[in-house]
Design an enzyme around this catalytic site. Structure first.
Site, mmCIF file in Angstrom:
data_model
loop_
_atom_site.group_PDB
_atom_site.id
_atom_site.type_symbol
_atom_site.label_atom_id
_atom_site.label_comp_id
_atom_site.label_asym_id
_atom_site.label_seq_id
_atom_site.Cartn_x
_atom_site.Cartn_y
_atom_site.Cartn_z
ATOM 1 N N ARG A 14 35.489 145.097 -1.012
ATOM 2 C CA ARG A 14 35.374 145.954 -2.185
ATOM 3 C C ARG A 14 34.269 146.982 -2.054
ATOM 4 N NH1 ARG A 14 37.144 141.363 -1.144
ATOM 5 N NH2 ARG A 14 35.352 140.262 -1.962
ATOM 6 N N CYS A 69 35.593 138.332 -10.072
ATOM 7 C CA CYS A 69 34.831 139.061 -9.057
ATOM 8 C C CYS A 69 34.244 140.285 -9.725
ATOM 9 C CB CYS A 69 35.709 139.456 -7.874
ATOM 10 S SG CYS A 69 34.831 140.476 -6.651
ATOM 11 N N THR A 100 32.207 142.716 -8.438
ATOM 12 C CA THR A 100 32.241 143.934 -7.630
ATOM 13 C C THR A 100 33.585 144.627 -7.719
ATOM 14 O OG1 THR A 100 30.689 142.901 -6.092
ATOM 15 C CG2 THR A 100 31.850 144.849 -5.311
ATOM 16 N N THR A 117 25.907 142.133 -5.959
ATOM 17 C CA THR A 117 26.096 142.973 -4.784
ATOM 18 C C THR A 117 25.774 144.417 -5.159
ATOM 19 O OG1 THR A 117 28.389 143.516 -5.275
ATOM 20 C CG2 THR A 117 27.978 141.467 -4.056
ATOM 21 N N LYS A 172 29.851 131.886 0.933
ATOM 22 C CA LYS A 172 31.188 132.127 1.476
ATOM 23 C C LYS A 172 31.430 131.312 2.747
ATOM 24 C CE LYS A 172 31.524 136.763 -0.528
ATOM 25 N NZ LYS A 172 32.668 136.561 -1.432
ATOM 26 N N CYS A 177 27.254 138.045 -9.762
ATOM 27 C CA CYS A 177 28.132 137.793 -8.621
ATOM 28 C C CYS A 177 28.586 136.351 -8.795
ATOM 29 C CB CYS A 177 27.387 137.989 -7.310
ATOM 30 S SG CYS A 177 28.361 137.617 -5.840
#
Length: 226
Positions: free
Chosen positions: A48, A78, A80, A119, A156, A187
């Site tokens: 993204r 999400c 972002t 982010t 992640k 986030c």
């Protein structure tokens, strides 16, 4: 009761945790009282931050497929990717805006200076909305920005261990030291490392806020933030 469509996979662990929040927040006495959810957990959505156009095209396709599968309300855990929400909204279904809902929640804390753990893309979204409402964003600076992304990518990879948790707690503390009177977990990986008890000021968890808004929109338990 409306069927919820979830655009997920960004990242997978955060999406699974979000669905658990939806389940936990739904007032139910049995299975049939819970919200029907159709989900596309798609870890292959293009980045993204670096490939926004390709990401929007993929998200638009996901939204259409969820609509065809019976979704009546859409949500995306999400932050972002909300920069690409126009592609999702083109499906013609109500879309719950995670950014707007989270800012509304942080306003209720009464704080005027708001720390953002997000982010770069998510940070920009929150900064714009906060400033538009007369609130002051407090941002990570210098090497802490890279340290934050290292925490996120650690999640992640499956790292939710004590060292990664301590690193995220330190970053929240840096925002408080810089003047934040509340902190947005902006986030969806953040709450997998950071709990409200770890922070000396109110911590507003965007995933928790979105889950509550989904329950309100689909189960009719309160005002739907769409």
């Amino acid at each position: 009761m409306k069927t919820l469509g979830v655009l997920g996979g960004m990242g997978p662990a955060a999406t699974v945790a979000f669905l658990a929040r939806v389940q936990a927040l739904t007032p139910a006495q049995g299975d049939a009282d819970h919200i029907r959810v159709v989900m596309d957990l798609n870890p292959q959505v293009p980045d993204r931050n670096t490939r926004p156009g390709e990401a929007e095209a993929e998200l638009a396709g996901m939204a259409l497929r969820l609509k065809a599968a019976g979704a009546q309300v859409l949500a995306m855990p999400c932050n972002t990717a909300h920069a690409q929400k126009a592609g999702i909204e083109a499906a013609g279904l109500p879309f719950i805006d995670m950014i707007a809902a989270t800012v509304a929640a942080v306003r209720a804390s009464g704080a005027q200076a708001i720390g953002i753990l997000a982010t770069p893309g998510g940070e920009a979204l929150y900064r714009a909305v906060l400033e538009g409402q007369g609130l002051t964003p407090v941002l990570l600076a210098g090497a802490d920005r890279e340290a934050f992304m290292a925490c996120v990518y650690g999640v992640k990879r499956g790292d939710t261990g004590p060292d990664n948790r301590a690193a995220m707690q330190r970053l929240a503390g840096a925002l408080i030291e810089a003047g934040a009177g509340a902190v947005i977990a902006g986030c969806t990986e953040v709450p997998l490392l950071l709990a409200a008890a770890d922070v000396a000021v109110p911590l507003v968890d965007s995933a928790e806020v979105l889950a509550g808004a989904c329950v309100a929109a689909c189960a009719g338990t309160g005002p739907a933030r769409v």
